[in-house]
Design a protein around this motif. Sequence first.
Motif, PDB file in Angstrom:
ATOM      1  N   LEU A  16       0.828  -1.211   0.000  1.00  0.00           N
ATOM      2  CA  LEU A  16       0.000   0.000   0.000  1.00  0.00           C
ATOM      3  C   LEU A  16       0.860   1.257   0.000  1.00  0.00           C
ATOM      4  O   LEU A  16       0.517   2.261  -0.633  1.00  0.00           O
ATOM      5  CB  LEU A  16      -0.945  -0.003   1.205  1.00  0.00           C
ATOM      6  N   TYR A  17       1.991   1.208   0.693  1.00  0.00           N
ATOM      7  CA  TYR A  17       2.892   2.354   0.697  1.00  0.00           C
ATOM      8  C   TYR A  17       3.492   2.580  -0.693  1.00  0.00           C
ATOM      9  O   TYR A  17       3.633   3.721  -1.136  1.00  0.00           O
ATOM     10  CB  TYR A  17       3.996   2.164   1.738  1.00  0.00           C
ATOM     11  N   LEU A  19       2.004   1.849  -3.468  1.00  0.00           N
ATOM     12  CA  LEU A  19       0.914   2.455  -4.248  1.00  0.00           C
ATOM     13  C   LEU A  19       0.775   3.937  -3.928  1.00  0.00           C
ATOM     14  O   LEU A  19       0.518   4.753  -4.817  1.00  0.00           O
ATOM     15  CB  LEU A  19      -0.402   1.725  -3.975  1.00  0.00           C
ATOM     16  N   TYR A  20       0.951   4.292  -2.667  1.00  0.00           N
ATOM     17  CA  TYR A  20       0.880   5.692  -2.266  1.00  0.00           C
ATOM     18  C   TYR A  20       1.998   6.502  -2.921  1.00  0.00           C
ATOM     19  O   TYR A  20       1.765   7.613  -3.412  1.00  0.00           O
ATOM     20  CB  TYR A  20       0.964   5.789  -0.735  1.00  0.00           C
ATOM     21  N   ILE A  21       3.200   5.949  -2.948  1.00  0.00           N
ATOM     22  CA  ILE A  21       4.320   6.639  -3.595  1.00  0.00           C
ATOM     23  C   ILE A  21       4.041   6.845  -5.078  1.00  0.00           C
ATOM     24  O   ILE A  21       4.285   7.925  -5.628  1.00  0.00           O
ATOM     25  CB  ILE A  21       5.633   5.867  -3.384  1.00  0.00           C
ATOM     26  N   TYR A  23       1.154   7.043  -6.496  1.00  0.00           N
ATOM     27  CA  TYR A  23       0.093   8.036  -6.622  1.00  0.00           C
ATOM     28  C   TYR A  23       0.649   9.449  -6.462  1.00  0.00           C
ATOM     29  O   TYR A  23       0.273  10.364  -7.199  1.00  0.00           O
ATOM     30  CB  TYR A  23      -1.014   7.765  -5.595  1.00  0.00           C
ATOM     31  N   GLU A  24       1.545   9.620  -5.486  1.00  0.00           N
ATOM     32  CA  GLU A  24       2.168  10.932  -5.288  1.00  0.00           C
ATOM     33  C   GLU A  24       3.000  11.338  -6.502  1.00  0.00           C
ATOM     34  O   GLU A  24       3.000  12.504  -6.904  1.00  0.00           O
ATOM     35  CB  GLU A  24       3.042  10.929  -4.034  1.00  0.00           C
ATOM     36  N   GLN A  27       0.540  12.414  -9.175  1.00  0.00           N
ATOM     37  CA  GLN A  27      -0.033  13.741  -8.934  1.00  0.00           C
ATOM     38  C   GLN A  27       0.946  14.849  -9.280  1.00  0.00           C
ATOM     39  O   GLN A  27       0.545  15.903  -9.749  1.00  0.00           O
ATOM     40  CB  GLN A  27      -0.453  13.889  -7.467  1.00  0.00           C
TER      41      GLN A  27
END
Length: 82
Positions: A16-17, A19-21, A23-24, A27
């Motif tokens: 999940l981390y 995926l967060y990276i 996503y960032e 963006q």
Amino acid sequence: MINGKNRSYLIGIVALYLLYISYELFQGREETNTTMTPTARILFIVFFILAAAGLLVYAVRVWKRSGEEEQKSPQDDNNNLK
């Protein structure tokens, strides 16, 4: 058993981390004052997504395997104190 479930949860958190990276990074793709080229940014986004997907699949497999081990009856271990 419990260790397998804990391991699968930790692997899931790492996925999940990642995926967060990704996503960032996605963006911030329009940001101009950065040293990362757009091609490198896209490659890292894809790499992190693929790594996260692989880790999630592995976490699910570890979680299922630990559930199957829980259902098996514990065998008599001669190393236990009686």
